[in-house]
Structures are given as C-alpha cells and as structure tokens.
Design a protein around this motif. Structure first.
Motif, short mmCIF file in Angstrom:
data_model
loop_
_atom_site.label_atom_id
_atom_site.label_comp_id
_atom_site.label_asym_id
_atom_site.label_seq_id
_atom_site.Cartn_x
_atom_site.Cartn_y
_atom_site.Cartn_z
N PHE A 417 0.84 -1.20 0.00
CA PHE A 417 0.00 0.00 0.00
C PHE A 417 0.88 1.24 0.00
O PHE A 417 2.02 1.24 0.48
CB PHE A 417 -0.93 0.02 1.22
CG PHE A 417 -0.22 -0.10 2.54
CD1 PHE A 417 0.25 1.03 3.21
CD2 PHE A 417 -0.01 -1.34 3.11
CE1 PHE A 417 0.90 0.92 4.43
CE2 PHE A 417 0.66 -1.47 4.33
CZ PHE A 417 1.11 -0.34 4.99
N SER A 418 0.34 2.32 -0.56
CA SER A 418 1.09 3.56 -0.65
C SER A 418 0.13 4.74 -0.67
O SER A 418 -0.88 4.71 -1.39
CB SER A 418 1.96 3.57 -1.91
OG SER A 418 2.63 4.79 -2.06
N ALA A 419 0.43 5.77 0.12
CA ALA A 419 -0.33 7.02 0.11
C ALA A 419 0.67 8.17 0.04
O ALA A 419 1.64 8.21 0.80
CB ALA A 419 -1.19 7.14 1.36
N ASN A 420 0.43 9.10 -0.89
CA ASN A 420 1.36 10.20 -1.12
C ASN A 420 0.61 11.53 -1.18
O ASN A 420 -0.46 11.62 -1.81
CB ASN A 420 2.10 10.01 -2.44
CG ASN A 420 2.92 8.74 -2.47
OD1 ASN A 420 4.05 8.72 -2.02
ND2 ASN A 420 2.34 7.66 -3.01
N ILE A 421 1.16 12.54 -0.53
CA ILE A 421 0.62 13.88 -0.59
C ILE A 421 1.70 14.78 -1.17
O ILE A 421 2.84 14.80 -0.69
CB ILE A 421 0.19 14.39 0.80
CG1 ILE A 421 -0.84 13.43 1.40
CG2 ILE A 421 -0.39 15.79 0.70
CD1 ILE A 421 -1.30 13.81 2.79
N THR A 422 1.35 15.52 -2.21
CA THR A 422 2.32 16.34 -2.92
C THR A 422 1.91 17.82 -2.89
O THR A 422 0.81 18.16 -2.42
CB THR A 422 2.44 15.89 -4.39
OG1 THR A 422 1.14 15.94 -5.00
CG2 THR A 422 2.95 14.45 -4.46
N HIS A 423 2.80 18.67 -3.37
CA HIS A 423 2.57 20.12 -3.44
C HIS A 423 2.32 20.73 -2.07
O HIS A 423 1.51 21.65 -1.91
CB HIS A 423 1.41 20.45 -4.38
CG HIS A 423 1.57 19.90 -5.77
ND1 HIS A 423 0.85 18.81 -6.24
CD2 HIS A 423 2.42 20.25 -6.76
CE1 HIS A 423 1.23 18.53 -7.47
NE2 HIS A 423 2.18 19.40 -7.82
N LEU A 424 3.02 20.23 -1.08
CA LEU A 424 2.92 20.79 0.27
C LEU A 424 3.90 21.95 0.43
O LEU A 424 4.98 21.97 -0.17
CB LEU A 424 3.23 19.72 1.31
CG LEU A 424 2.22 18.59 1.47
CD1 LEU A 424 2.79 17.47 2.33
CD2 LEU A 424 0.91 19.11 2.08
N THR A 425 3.52 22.89 1.26
CA THR A 425 4.39 23.99 1.66
C THR A 425 4.30 24.13 3.16
O THR A 425 3.38 23.57 3.79
CB THR A 425 3.97 25.31 0.99
OG1 THR A 425 2.70 25.71 1.53
CG2 THR A 425 3.89 25.17 -0.53
N PRO A 426 5.23 24.83 3.79
CA PRO A 426 5.12 25.01 5.25
C PRO A 426 3.78 25.58 5.70
O PRO A 426 3.29 25.24 6.78
CB PRO A 426 6.27 25.96 5.56
CG PRO A 426 7.29 25.66 4.50
CD PRO A 426 6.49 25.38 3.27
N SER A 427 3.14 26.38 4.86
CA SER A 427 1.85 26.97 5.25
C SER A 427 0.67 26.04 4.98
O SER A 427 -0.43 26.27 5.49
CB SER A 427 1.64 28.28 4.50
OG SER A 427 1.59 28.06 3.10
N SER A 447 -3.96 -0.70 12.91
CA SER A 447 -4.11 0.59 12.25
C SER A 447 -2.81 1.36 12.29
O SER A 447 -1.94 1.11 13.14
CB SER A 447 -5.25 1.39 12.90
OG SER A 447 -5.05 1.51 14.30
N LEU A 448 -2.70 2.30 11.40
CA LEU A 448 -1.54 3.18 11.35
C LEU A 448 -1.93 4.48 10.68
O LEU A 448 -2.95 4.55 9.99
CB LEU A 448 -0.39 2.53 10.58
CG LEU A 448 -0.66 2.20 9.10
CD1 LEU A 448 0.51 2.64 8.24
CD2 LEU A 448 -0.91 0.71 8.93
N GLY A 449 -1.14 5.49 10.93
CA GLY A 449 -1.45 6.77 10.32
C GLY A 449 -0.56 7.87 10.83
O GLY A 449 0.39 7.63 11.59
N SER A 450 -0.90 9.08 10.39
CA SER A 450 -0.06 10.21 10.78
C SER A 450 -0.73 11.50 10.42
O SER A 450 -1.32 11.62 9.34
CB SER A 450 1.30 10.14 10.08
OG SER A 450 2.10 11.23 10.44
N PRO A 451 -0.65 12.49 11.29
CA PRO A 451 -0.85 13.85 10.81
C PRO A 451 0.36 14.23 9.96
O PRO A 451 1.49 13.87 10.28
CB PRO A 451 -0.92 14.67 12.10
CG PRO A 451 -0.26 13.85 13.13
CD PRO A 451 -0.39 12.42 12.72
N VAL A 452 0.12 14.89 8.86
CA VAL A 452 1.20 15.20 7.93
C VAL A 452 2.30 16.02 8.60
O VAL A 452 3.46 15.94 8.23
CB VAL A 452 0.63 15.92 6.69
CG1 VAL A 452 1.73 16.37 5.75
CG2 VAL A 452 -0.34 14.98 5.96
N ASN A 453 1.95 16.77 9.62
CA ASN A 453 2.93 17.61 10.32
C ASN A 453 3.32 17.04 11.68
O ASN A 453 3.80 17.77 12.55
CB ASN A 453 2.40 19.03 10.50
CG ASN A 453 1.13 19.06 11.36
OD1 ASN A 453 0.55 18.01 11.63
ND2 ASN A 453 0.71 20.25 11.75
#
Length: 571
Positions: A417-427, A447-453
C-alpha cells in the motif's frame, strides 16, 4: 541468545566429492530438505520463514568477486549470497527439532529475487550435542590467499563461532571451514580455532576484504564487554588484533552481530562506512534492537562520526539486520533482518498452531542521507517490491479528502500500500492519513497513520491471537515531510502476520508482527484535512503467494532435493 552467520558462494564449477559425517541427531534429515506446511493462516507469503520449527537472526555479507554477490546471514541468522547465475543464497540459524531457539544448525534457501524462496537441505550442523554453531560469515577467496583452493578462483571460506558447552560456561572461539562446491559442503580447518581469547562472550565474526590494505578484516563482538574487536589477516588463518570500537550508543546487556558495510551518501559522490551493532536486551521499547554508526574505516580502525545511537527501526520486531556487503560501496546496499524480538519470540502462537516460529523482514535497499537534524540517516525501502505485484486492487491519483474501502479476502493476504501527498508547503502542512486493516469475521484490526505535520503511529493492540506483557501494542516516530520536494508519504506491506511501514521514502521504518484470531481482510484508507492545493494519491496492490507454486495439493513445500545431494559437513 543466539548469534550465527555465514555468507556463502554459489558457483558451481569445481564441484568436489561429497563429504559425510555421523550426525548426532538422526531424526533430522541432512541428505534432503526438510518439508514444511505453508498453509497456516499466519504464514507470510512474501517473507521468508523456515519449513518447520525455529529460525532467528540473519547476519553479514560477502564481497562481489567475479560477478558474485555474497550475503552472510546469521546465527541461525541467515547467511546469504548471490551467485553468478543471479541466485541469492540464504543461510539461517535453524533449530530443526523444536519451535524455540537452540540446537543451532545452518538452514539454507535460495531465491532469484529475494521473495520466491526454495528450501534447500541443511547446510551445516553441529558436530555433537555439546557444541553449537553460532554466527559468522564467509568470503570468496578469489586469490586463494588461504591456500585451500589451488585450482579455483571461487573457493568459499566460512568464519564462524563455535560455542563449547562442555567447557563450563561455554567458551566461544572463531573457526574456519572451506567449501569447493558452492557452499553446500564444508571441511573444517585442521588448526582451528583461528582466534581464541578464552571468553564465553566472544562471537559473530564478520569478515570483509579491504582492498586498500590488501588484507582481510574482521569485526567480532566481545559481547558483554561492549567491545567490537577489529582483526586483520593476510590469509584467513592467521589473525592479528588491530583495534577496538567500544561503548558507543546504546549498550543494553550485550553487543551482538556487528556488520561493517560501505554505502553511498545521497547527493554525494563519496561513500561512508556503516558499522551496525545489535543489542539485547536494552532496546528503548524492550528486548532486542539494532543501531548503526556512520563513519570511516581504514582497514584497521573504524571511526564513527559521533557517539550517537541511531536506531534502525521504530517497531518492535527488527533485529540483527545484515547487509549484502558484496555490492559496490557506491550502490544502494541490500539488507535483511530477523523479524522478531527475543522477549517473546519463543512464545508466539505459530509454534503451537502451525509448527514454526519467526520470519525474516522484507529485503531492503539502503543508503545514507543527511535529511534530519541528526544527519547521516539510514534510508530503507523495500527491495524491488513491484516485481511481485499480482494485481492492482485500487488506485486513485486524486483521492483528496475522502475514504477508500477495499475487500482483499480473495488475495494471498499480502498487500503493498502507498499514500502520497504532494505540493505541500510550510503553510499548507496539514491533514491526516489513516489506514485500518480489519477482520470482517472478528472485528479485530491493526491501524496506522499520521498527521502530515506530526508523528507516525502504529497500533497492533486490537488483535487477540497473542498477549504478552512485552508485546507492546503502540508505536510512534517523528516524521518530517520532504521540504525539497514538498511531499509526504507512507507505504508498506502487510503479510498475514507481519506489517512493515516506511515513512517519507524510508526515512523512518517500522517492523511489527501481529496475531489475529481471524484473518484481516478489509482495508480502509481515510484522508482528511489536507489542503485543497495539495495532491493525494493512494494505491493498493495484491502481492503474489510466493510459496504456492512449490506446494503440493496439501500445501506442503518439499524443497530442492537434487542440488548438493549427498553432501554434508565434515568436522
């Protein structure tokens, strides 16, 4: 505690006459592979596991010689190498009589891709019931420095620890044996041991060829002294102590399974050496763990960049990982690890319900990169996992803040499995990605997961097949998105009873076993709170059942009864 290794070569020229020996445990076959039932609900489909009974750590690698890549795996740890035909050889610490640690043998399996394994007959067994074969390594003596191979350029010399239980506390010393038939039969050196310091805590030799000094170099553990000794030799028989590397990082109770490897640095033409040391007990989460030290090696001395303990894995089930050392130092290195923990490995339910215990991790590609504040991070990702994709189950290149639901009951039970988030900036660094694998029968889940920050977390506490006070349920590690590319990602493999997770391209990784009463068969991927300017893609692929093609109608895998038939180990 058990630590053993050997790296062996498979080049089929110059086969010698088979040697045999009297085996002290006649109930264990040595002339043919041990058959195994691979139908169990906990049996991994893409991770290696032994045909029956118990295995533990892999350990060590050998150099590339004449196109041969060798890997030593350990103490009943695996030992592996890749021969000229592209076959990877895995040797592993193996107890063929009980599903618990002890009675060390060297099992053997081969593969073309590090996923489809074929069981071979036992490669090396103990000489009697009071001496154990512990870990070590093996090398290809291309230039016949040992004198064992006057008509060969592909002779193999194994260097290993013998633990002599008849000497009171069990003296451990270093011994060698040589093979002229590709690592299936060995003859012991008449003047063993080659190193004996009269210690009962002296084991796990890893030997490499250091081309700059034109000598063999060994790292070996003075386990309870927290010392890694470095020895040199011109011929694999006569060894000189050169230096010590001691009291670095986490100490725990003992150092084990040292492994020295050269590897590339990201965005650099230079390479570094990495010394990996395993400790048990003493892991931050309890039990066993591996740590690594980037640095330099001049053939006699290893110098770490600092004294920090850098931990390979933020899960509980990754120990004694070893590298295929024969891969050139400017290429990504390949490793395997033992996927269990000494705190509970002899208690997990597979031994009672299915007759086997413990498995290897996924093979991984590795390199160093300076991507966090600690610098010199070991990056680890699955090795060529796409080669065993069987079917695309789901893919959405623009999922956004939505949910993906998937029933995978009809698959092998192994998924990538793979999940990707792109075009992120610090804001716009916001949002969460969560994955839950559930049993439609019992409701159990992991289960597993993460807040992106924030921190990545894993929770295996909601499965009911195994309970133990040391079987920690929840894990986490700090995660940072790649500011240079504006991406955040999480990927991994779930394989019936083992989960491996890789965060942000392998900057963090975690290995955890789990045991559910009913098979997990549904997946939910949920994305929420991600900025509208960011892109979200999610994919899930079913993986092959890599043992199925070898199994008979009853699910029994017999293995290869022809290669190296009639051979044995001669003490």
């Amino acid at each position: 505690m058990y630590s053993t290794v050997v790296c062996l070569l498979s080049a089929w020229a110059s086969l010698t006459a088979a040697q045999t020996s009297t085996y002290y445990s006649p109930g264990v076959p040595t002339a043919e592979p041990i058959a195994g039932d691979y139908t169990g609900v906990y049996r991994p489909r893409v991770h290696f596991s032994p045909p029956t009974n118990f295995t533990n750590d892999p350990n060590g690698m050998c150099p590339v010689v004449n196109g041969l890549v060798l890997l030593r795996h350990a103490y009943t740890r695996e030992r592996m190498f890749k021969d000229a035909n592209g076959t990877w050889h895995l040797y592993y610490q193996y107890n063929p009589t009980e599903p618990v640690a002890g009675n060390q043998h060297w099992g053997h399996a081969t593969s073309q891709d590090l996923y489809h394994w074929e069981n071979q007959k036992i490669a090396i067994w103990p000489p009697n019931n009071t001496t154990f074969v512990y870990s070590g390594s093996a090398v290809v003596d291309t230039n016949n420095t040992s004198g064992f191979f006057p008509n060969q350029t592909n002779g193999v010399v194994a260097i290993y620890t013998l633990a002599h239980q008849t000497t009171g506390a069990g003296v451990q010393n270093q011994n060698i044996a040589y093979s002229r038939d590709g690592g299936y039969t060995f003859v012991t050196y008449a003047n063993n041991p080659v190193i004996d310091v009269h210690s009962n805590q002296f084991r796990d030799p890893k030997v490499i060829w250091h081309s700059a000094t034109q000598k063999w170099a060994m790292v070996v553990s003075y386990a309870t002294d927290f010392v890694i000794g470095i020895y040199t030799s011109p011929n694999l028989k006569d060894w000189t102590h050169a230096s010590n590397f001691s009291h670095h990082g986490l100490l725990g109770l003992q150092y084990e399974c040292p492994n020295l490897v050269e590897m590339p640095m990201l965005n650099s033409t230079s390479t570094m050496y990495l010394l990996q040391i395993s400790i048990n007990p003493g892991a931050p989460l309890g039990g066993s763990i591996s740590q690594y030290f980037p640095g330099s090696f001049n053939g006699t001395h290893f110098a770490a960049v600092d004294g920090a303990a850098r931990i390979n894995d933020f899960g509980k089930d990754n120990y004694a990982g070893q590298f295929f050392y024969g891969i050139p130092g400017d290429e990504n290195q390949v490793s395997l690890a033992w996927a269990s923990n000494w705190q509970y490995t002899s208690l997990v339910p597979t031994g009672v319900t299915e007759g086997w215990r413990s498995q290897m991790s996924l093979p991984r590609r590795n390199y160093l990169a300076n991507v966090t504040s600690i610098g010199y991070d070991l990056i680890s990702t699955p090795y060529a996992i796409e080669s065993i994709f069987a079917q695309e189950l789901a893919y959405n290149s623009s999922l956004g803040n939505a949910t993906l639901l998937l029933d995978y009951a009809s698959t092998s039970g192994a998924l990538y499995f793979s999940a990707n988030i792109t075009h992120l900036t610090p804001s716009t660094l916001q949002g969460t990605v969560n994955l839950t694998f559930t049993s439609s029968v019992s409701g159990e889940f992991i289960s597993l997961g993460s807040p992106v920050n924030g921190d990545t977390w894993i929770d295996r506490s909601h499965t009911s097949g195994f309970e133990n006070p040391y079987f920690n349920g929840k894990f986490s590690a700090n995660g940072q998105f790649d500011s240079s590319t504006g991406t955040w990602s999480i990927s991994g493999v779930i394989d019936r009873s083992i989960l491996e997770v890789f965060v942000n391209g392998g900057r963090q990784s975690a290995t955890n076993t789990f045991y559910s009463d009913s098979p997990l068969d549904t997946l939910r991927v949920g994305v929420a709170g991600v900025a509208g300017s960011a892109g979200v893609s999610v994919g899930v692929w079913a993986l092959e059942d890599t043992w199925a093609q070898q199994a008979d109608g009853n699910g029994t895998v017999v293995g290869n009864a022809t290669m190296g038939s009639g051979g044995g180990y001669r003490f």
